[in-house]
Structures are given as C-alpha cells and as structure tokens.
Design an enzyme around this catalytic site. Structure first.
Site, short mmCIF file in Angstrom:
data_model
loop_
_atom_site.label_atom_id
_atom_site.label_comp_id
_atom_site.label_asym_id
_atom_site.label_seq_id
_atom_site.Cartn_x
_atom_site.Cartn_y
_atom_site.Cartn_z
N ASP A 35 0.82 -1.21 0.00
CA ASP A 35 0.00 0.00 0.00
C ASP A 35 0.86 1.27 0.00
O ASP A 35 0.53 2.26 -0.64
CB ASP A 35 -0.91 0.04 1.23
CG ASP A 35 -1.96 -1.05 1.17
OD1 ASP A 35 -1.94 -1.83 0.19
OD2 ASP A 35 -2.79 -1.13 2.09
N GLU A 37 3.67 1.86 -1.33
CA GLU A 37 4.20 2.19 -2.65
C GLU A 37 3.10 2.80 -3.52
O GLU A 37 3.32 3.77 -4.24
CB GLU A 37 4.76 0.90 -3.29
CG GLU A 37 5.21 1.04 -4.74
CD GLU A 37 6.40 1.97 -4.92
OE1 GLU A 37 6.99 2.38 -3.89
OE2 GLU A 37 6.71 2.31 -6.07
N TYR A 38 1.91 2.23 -3.40
CA TYR A 38 0.76 2.77 -4.12
C TYR A 38 0.52 4.23 -3.71
O TYR A 38 0.34 5.11 -4.55
CB TYR A 38 -0.48 1.91 -3.83
CG TYR A 38 -1.74 2.42 -4.47
CD1 TYR A 38 -2.10 2.02 -5.74
CD2 TYR A 38 -2.57 3.31 -3.79
CE1 TYR A 38 -3.26 2.50 -6.33
CE2 TYR A 38 -3.73 3.79 -4.38
CZ TYR A 38 -4.07 3.37 -5.64
OH TYR A 38 -5.22 3.85 -6.23
N ASP A 39 0.55 4.45 -2.41
CA ASP A 39 0.33 5.81 -1.90
C ASP A 39 1.38 6.77 -2.44
O ASP A 39 1.10 7.92 -2.76
CB ASP A 39 0.39 5.84 -0.36
CG ASP A 39 -0.77 5.06 0.23
OD1 ASP A 39 -1.75 4.79 -0.50
OD2 ASP A 39 -0.69 4.69 1.42
N SER A 84 -36.34 -6.14 -15.29
CA SER A 84 -36.18 -6.86 -14.03
C SER A 84 -36.30 -8.35 -14.33
O SER A 84 -36.28 -8.76 -15.48
CB SER A 84 -37.19 -6.38 -13.01
OG SER A 84 -38.45 -6.85 -13.37
N GLU A 116 -25.45 -17.30 -11.88
CA GLU A 116 -24.72 -16.21 -11.21
C GLU A 116 -25.37 -15.96 -9.86
O GLU A 116 -26.56 -16.18 -9.71
CB GLU A 116 -24.85 -14.91 -12.03
CG GLU A 116 -24.36 -15.03 -13.44
CD GLU A 116 -24.75 -13.82 -14.30
OE1 GLU A 116 -25.29 -12.83 -13.77
OE2 GLU A 116 -24.50 -13.90 -15.51
N LYS A 118 -27.31 -13.81 -7.23
CA LYS A 118 -28.15 -12.62 -7.35
C LYS A 118 -27.70 -11.64 -6.27
O LYS A 118 -27.98 -11.83 -5.09
CB LYS A 118 -29.62 -12.97 -7.19
CG LYS A 118 -30.51 -11.76 -7.43
CD LYS A 118 -31.96 -12.17 -7.62
CE LYS A 118 -32.80 -11.04 -8.17
NZ LYS A 118 -32.83 -9.85 -7.34
N ASP A 120 -27.37 -8.53 -3.93
CA ASP A 120 -28.41 -7.71 -3.33
C ASP A 120 -27.94 -6.26 -3.24
O ASP A 120 -27.49 -5.81 -2.20
CB ASP A 120 -28.77 -8.26 -1.95
CG ASP A 120 -30.18 -7.89 -1.56
OD1 ASP A 120 -30.88 -7.29 -2.39
OD2 ASP A 120 -30.57 -8.20 -0.42
N GLU A 176 -24.32 -4.62 -10.91
CA GLU A 176 -24.88 -4.33 -9.60
C GLU A 176 -23.84 -3.63 -8.73
O GLU A 176 -22.71 -4.09 -8.61
CB GLU A 176 -25.29 -5.67 -8.95
CG GLU A 176 -26.23 -5.54 -7.79
CD GLU A 176 -27.72 -5.52 -8.20
OE1 GLU A 176 -28.01 -5.35 -9.41
OE2 GLU A 176 -28.56 -5.66 -7.31
N TYR A 226 -20.14 -5.48 -9.60
CA TYR A 226 -19.90 -6.58 -10.54
C TYR A 226 -20.74 -6.33 -11.78
O TYR A 226 -21.93 -6.01 -11.69
CB TYR A 226 -20.32 -7.93 -9.94
CG TYR A 226 -19.28 -8.53 -9.03
CD1 TYR A 226 -17.94 -8.62 -9.41
CD2 TYR A 226 -19.65 -9.05 -7.78
CE1 TYR A 226 -17.00 -9.18 -8.57
CE2 TYR A 226 -18.71 -9.62 -6.94
CZ TYR A 226 -17.38 -9.68 -7.34
OH TYR A 226 -16.46 -10.23 -6.51
N LYS A 318 -34.94 -17.67 -5.85
CA LYS A 318 -34.70 -16.91 -4.61
C LYS A 318 -34.44 -17.83 -3.41
O LYS A 318 -34.99 -18.92 -3.32
CB LYS A 318 -35.92 -16.03 -4.30
CG LYS A 318 -36.27 -15.06 -5.41
CD LYS A 318 -35.40 -13.83 -5.38
CE LYS A 318 -35.77 -12.94 -4.24
NZ LYS A 318 -36.34 -11.66 -4.60
N CYS A 412 -33.67 -1.32 38.36
CA CYS A 412 -33.12 -2.54 37.77
C CYS A 412 -34.12 -3.69 37.95
O CYS A 412 -34.60 -3.93 39.05
CB CYS A 412 -31.80 -2.88 38.45
SG CYS A 412 -31.17 -4.51 38.04
N CYS A 415 -32.33 -6.26 40.66
CA CYS A 415 -32.05 -5.94 42.06
C CYS A 415 -32.82 -4.72 42.55
O CYS A 415 -32.71 -4.35 43.71
CB CYS A 415 -30.55 -5.72 42.26
SG CYS A 415 -29.97 -4.18 41.55
N CYS A 430 -27.71 -0.20 35.72
CA CYS A 430 -28.10 -0.47 37.09
C CYS A 430 -26.98 0.03 37.99
O CYS A 430 -25.81 -0.19 37.71
CB CYS A 430 -28.29 -1.98 37.24
SG CYS A 430 -28.23 -2.53 38.95
N CYS A 436 -26.23 -6.34 42.83
CA CYS A 436 -27.10 -6.85 41.78
C CYS A 436 -26.67 -8.26 41.39
O CYS A 436 -25.56 -8.48 40.94
CB CYS A 436 -27.06 -5.92 40.56
SG CYS A 436 -28.11 -6.49 39.23
#
Ligand code: IVH
Length: 671
Positions: A35, A37-39, A84, A116, A118, A120, A176, A226, A318, A412, A415, A430, A436
C-alpha cells in the site's frame, strides 16, 4: 527532451501504473505492491497535477472524487430499458421455467444456462464512449433513471477507462453496485456510536450511499460493483455469441465480473449450483438473495424475447427470505456484567433466515426511539447469516390502538436499584454493582472464563447455582470454596469437586494482563489489559496511575482511562483486589521490552474478515505495538494474515500464496 514533454510522459506513466494497480487490487484481487508504494505513486501524481493543473485529465486516477454538483441528479433516459427478473421461489418453479423454455424453443435437448449469484444491491448502467466512462445511471423505473456518474466514479473497481486500445464507440455495461458486508457492519457500528442513523441492510446502505449528493461521502462508503451484462453497444464492437463469452469480453476490458459464475448444462446442474451457493452464502463477502439463471446462447435468448418488464430467458431463483414480519409482544431488559440494561424484544416466534426467532436485541433506548417502536407493533425482523436477529422497522399501518409505549425502567429488573444514564451515552445502567445478582454472576462468569482466569469446570451454570445458594458474594469467595460444599451440589460429585478445587488453585498462577482483564473493568479488553501490563509492569503502578499517565498507553483514551480510575478509586474494588491477591493470585515479573526485542519486528501482517473480540483498530494497534507493519493487501511479502469470520478474497489469496494464516485468538495471546 523538453521539460513539458518529460512531465507529460511521467504523468502518463504514473496514471497507467496506478490504473494497473487499481485493477489488480480491486478487480483481480491480486495486489502486486505494498500500500505504501501505491500511496507514493498517487502522491507523486497529485503533486504533478497540482503544479500543472492544465494537465489534469478526467480519467486520471486522482480524479475519482470530484466536487459536489450544484443541483440534484439529472434525469437519464435508458436507450434500452433496464429490465427486471421473474422469480422462482423454489426448485419446482425453476423446473417449470425450464419446461416452458423448451416448449418455446421447440428443443428436447438440455438448455445451457449460466448461473450467477443474485447480488443484493442496485442495478446501474455504465456508458463508455471511446473507452472513457462518460455516464453512469441508476435503473430508476427501468426507462428513466438518475445520473450518478460522479458517485460511480468513486468506486475503485469501476474503470474510468477501458483496458484496451480498440475500444468500442459506445459500450453500455450493466451490473450491480453493492456494499460488502464488512463495510456495512462497520458503517452501522460507527453510525450507532455517532448519530444513531443505521441502515437496515447492505442494500439500503448501498442505495443511500449512491444517492449522496456529495461524492466525497460516497467515496468513503467503499462500494463495490460486478458487471452482469451489456446494454447498448455500437456496431463496431463484435459481441460474443454466448452470455459467458460476453462476460469474458467485459472482463478483458477491465470490468469486474464475479468469480462465482458457473456454466450449467440442464436443470440438475442449475439446482446443484443453487444448493452449493446457498451453503456458501454466509462465507461470501457480500449479500446475495438468490441465484440468477440465464440462457447462455444469445440466439436462443433472442428467440425467447421478453414479457412486459422481464426477459423470458432468465429467472431469479430466490433463497428463503431473511426478513419477516411478526408481532412485538413485549420488551424485557437484560442486565449485563457492567450493569448495562439491554432491551430485548420478545416476539411471536417467526421463521426467518432458516431459524425460528423469538427474541431480538434492541441495543438501547435510543434505538427504540429511533425505530419509534411500541409494544403490539408488527415489526420486521432480519436475520442474515449468523448475525443475531435485529428489529429493522415496524409497519405503521398495522399499529393497533392498544399499542403501548416502551418505558425506560427507573429501577433494575433484577435488584431494583435505581438506573442511571450517563450524559452522552446511549445505555442505561443499574447502579447496584455487586448487590445486583445479575452483575455479580456475570462478573464471576467473566472472571472464570477461558480468556480471563481460565478456571476449568466453572461454567456459567455452576456460577448461577453458587450464586443462588449464596455461596459466593464476591469474586474472591471463589477461592474460599471448600470441596465438601461443592461436592454437595446437585450433579457434582467428589471427583468434579476436586477437579474444580484443583482448577481454582491452578488459576492462581496467571499473568498481570489476564488478571487485569478478569476484573471486568469497563472497556478494558484483552488487548488494553496487555498494553497496560506491558506499559506499567506492576498492578500497583496501574492502580495509582493518573488519567494522563493512563492515556499514554497504546489504545487507552480518555474514556478507558476514566473507567480505570473509577474502578481503582472505588474502596470496595480495592478490598476485592486485595482479597484476590491475598488468596494467592500471582504472576511473573514483567521485563520491559526494548524496541529491538519486539517479537514481530520487521514482519508485515494483513487483517481480514470480522473479528469477534477486537475492533480493527485495536488489532492493528496491537500488531504495531509488537513491532509489525499492517498492510491493506496480501502480497508475497506478507508474513501472515489474521483471518476473522467471513474472510473472503484475502484469505483465498493468502492460501494461494502460501502466506501463514492465523486466528484472532493467536493475536490476542501474543505478548
Ligand atoms: S440480470 C434482464 N444478473 O436483480 C436481466 N440481475 O430482479 C436483468 N441482480 O435489477 C438483470 N444480480 O439489480 C442480473 N447476476 C445478476 C443480478 C441481477 C442482481 C438484480 C438487478 C436487477 C434485479 C432484478
């Protein structure tokens, strides 16, 4: 070479390199560089662009998060409507679907399908013109959606530019957008701590994040994507003859496509896939609500065509619902170890997410207020995976006249001591402390538990019995128990009594950090206890440290410091701690470690999945305190992966690379 030319060349190179790393990290899940190096690359790019703003291009990887637009989202008309799917609620309905298709296609052979998950989330359309992402839109009503280009650009797995030199004039990609479960869970934990506005499920969270007017907010939500089909495509681009081939084409262009795809010849293979993915469902990093099954052959798809809003060539099979309605019969308040009263919803039993649920946590009074719940309401219960059931909302129209307000108890339920609410905290507590029964028994259970004093044979049931019979009032009374007393208890014999006496004796030999953790001081978990022990070396030093000295310890903030002070300032606790030490609890002297001796010095760790006992930042702090570096992605330079529950791609990657995989327990036990 002119300076301008050199700068231009470096910019191009940086952008290409960063795009490549983004692609490897977010799409292929195979990061190549650390990371840091990426930064570094990103910072260099940003710096050059800052010095030469005229050279900024919209597809530069630095330009994902743009400024807030002045007005809301513009309307977008979908050239090809976004359809749909029809649903099959079970295997039989899917068999009917297959039969209908065979009749329509007039074939007796098995049909080839692509299965595939589904996902959500929310359907979106991405338009690439000459390789550049130019517009992204929500599905809306299928014909008209909203322009969410600025927000979509913040999703790192979506390329701003396609990975090919021969890009189509126009390519519409559909897929999605969703929120990975780990992101969703963290978002809600944070929301509960901050303003209490939680999201009911990852889908709502994804929708809420996409509809943010400020792309900066969306960027923070770490959405994922995806691709699952193409939309409008210009003629210069030759699409494959099967659905699978088209997904491959999208993949080649740099778009993420789920790896959970499967080609299925005939219904049996489809139903096998359905079973398989259902078992796998709880281990996936994202939520799915079924399987989408599509005819693979495009000619056949075209032959089948559409009915009103859905294609005839695809169907969603489903899973059983994870949300159901039931009645809220009442609310009880459970008292925890620290006296916190947790409201628990008593429900008319309902089958949801594969189990019968009759209780659900309501977290605290603020949550009840936020939901606006009343006893008698019809509530929506959600149980996803192994997560404890939650009350998501109630149905307004079904509220009976007899519905009753949920009162915050003034005393409470165990007690009868008064309850108190600390300013700025959502919980009520409490005030009974050890008076208690609930707090006392919970505290003893905690003391005896495996990660605390590890008293073998002293389970929760036995603590309840000992407490009910008034044999223990204080934790230290445990060490006063006599064999005969234990042996005379129900279902205990000579032998088990002796075993418990031995275990109690053995537990006296412990470590300072375990002892500290065992005391059950609020907010002092295993890691904090270890940090305190390592920092102060002796119990006396901890007990006497002032707030400032306590805050100097890793992971100890003002709240933890305050709880520590309150605990050690309380005379009853001082007596109890002394009684425990007098009973013979002891630990070896701790040697201060110098930096060179840090056990994980020079090692790189990665953390993934859901941890049960530590927050991410605690786990990170602990590793760093032991000398390790914590990276965000797995590479061949990673020494070990700490994998919690629901670990997904990073775990897979670590296994592939032969990186050592360790559990959360390992981390907790490190010192
Ligand atoms: S294909 C014409 N594939 O489900 C085909 N949809 O109920 C339309 N969805 O609006 C979509 N995963 O948001 C397709 N693998 C997948 C999907 C998927 C989730 C959603 C999508 C669509 C809804 C239809």
């Amino acid at each position: 070479m002119s300076e301008k030319f050199a700068i231009d060349a470096r910019l191009k190179q940086l952008r290409a390199e960063i795009d490549e790393h983004n692609y490897r990290y977010y799409v292929l899940d195979e990061p190549q560089i650390p990371d840091a190096e990426y930064d570094r690359l990103m910072r260099e790019l940003q710096q050059i662009e800052q010095e030469h703003p005229e050279l900024i291009s919209p597809d530069s990887p630095s330009q994902r998060v743009g400024a807030k637009p002045d007005s809301g989202f513009a309307e977008v008309i979908h050239q090809l409507p976004m359809l749909s799917l029809d649903n099959a609620m079970n295997g039989d309905e899917f068999m009917d679907f297959d039969r209908r298709l065979k009749e329509r296609l007039d074939v007796s052979d098995t049909i080839e399908y692509v299965c595939e998950p589904k996902l959500d989330g929310l359907a979106v359309s991405l338009i690439y013109e000459n390789g550049q992402l130019t517009r992204a839109a929500t599905r809306g009503d299928g014909n008209k959606g909203e322009d969410i280009t600025l927000n979509i650009r913040t999703i790192k797995s979506i390329p701003l530019k396609l990975r090919s030199d021969q890009t189509p004039q126009t390519l519409e990609v559909r897929g999605e957008v969703f929120m990975p479960l780990s992101v969703f869970e963290n978002l809600n934990i944070q929301a509960r701590e901050e303003d209490g506005k939680t999201f009911a499920n990852p889908r709502n969270a994804a929708a809420g994040s996409l509809r943010q007017l400020d792309p900066q907010v969306t960027a923070k939500r770490q959405l994922a994507f995806y691709a699952y089909s193409t939309g409008l495509v210009s003629e210069d681009f030759k699409l494959g003859g099967t659905h699978l081939a088209r997904l491959e084409q999208l993949k080649k262009l740099g778009l993420p496509v789920t790896s959970e795809l499967q080609l299925a010849t005939g219904t049996e293979q489809v139903l096998n896939y359905f079973e398989q993915i259902q078992t796998k469902r709880n281990q996936l990093a994202f939520e799915i609500d079924g399987v989408v099954c599509k005819v693979n052959n495009i000619d056949q798809q075209e032959q089948l065509g559409f009915v009103s809003r859905a294609p005839r060539w695809a169907i969603a099979i489903k899973f059983p619902a994870q949300e159901e309605m039931t009645k809220l019969l009442g609310v009880d308040f459970q008292v925890g170890r620290t006296g916190a009263l947790t409201p628990v919803a008593r429900l008319e039993p309902v089958f949801v997410g594969g189990v019968t649920v009759s209780n659900a946590t309501l977290h605290n009074m603020d949550e009840i207020e936020r939901l606006g719940l009343m006893v008698g309401d019809t509530v929506i219960i959600r149980r996803a995976g192994d997560v404890i059931p939650q009350v998501v909302s109630f149905v307004k129209s079904k509220r009976p006249e007899s519905a009753k307000v949920i009162q915050q108890p003034s005393h409470c339920p165990v007690c009868n001591s008064e309850v108190e609410k600390t300013e700025g905290e959502a919980v009520i507590r409490c005030t009974g402390g050890f008076i208690c029964d609930a707090q006392r028994t919970q505290a003893i259970k905690h003391f005896a538990s495996r990660k605390a004093m590890d008293i073998d044979g002293l389970g929760d049931k036995l603590v309840d019995i000992l407490s009910e019979l008034d044999l223990i009032h204080h934790i230290s009374d445990l060490y006063k128990l006599e064999k005969e007393q234990i042996a005379s208890l129900e279902r205990m014999g000579e032998k088990s009594a002796q075993n418990l006496i031995d275990a109690l004796e053995k537990s006296k030999n412990t470590t300072l950090s375990k002892f500290l953790y065992s005391l059950g001081i609020r907010e002092v978990g295993e890691v904090t206890a270890k940090n305190l022990a390592q920092h102060f070396l002796t119990l006396d030093a901890i007990a006497q440290a002032d707030i400032e000295a306590l805050e100097a310890v890793d992971d100890v903030g003002p709240i933890v410091a305050k709880h520590l002070r309150q605990f050690f300032d309380n005379p009853a606790n001082q007596v109890e701690v002394k009684a425990l030490i007098d009973a013979g609890i002891h630990w070896p002297t701790i040697e201060k470690k110098s930096d060179d001796e840090l056990p994980l010095k020079g090692k790189t760790f990665v953390i993934t999945g859901t941890l049960n006992n530590l927050t991410r930042s605690q786990a990170k702090a602990k590793l760093e305190a032991l000398g390790a570096k914590v990276a965000g992605s797995i590479s061949k330079n990673t020494d070990a992966l700490i994998a919690g529950e629901k670990a997904g791609s990073k775990l897979k990657k670590a296994q592939e690379l032969g990186v050592k995989i360790l559990s959360e327990d390992y981390l907790i036990n490190l010192s």
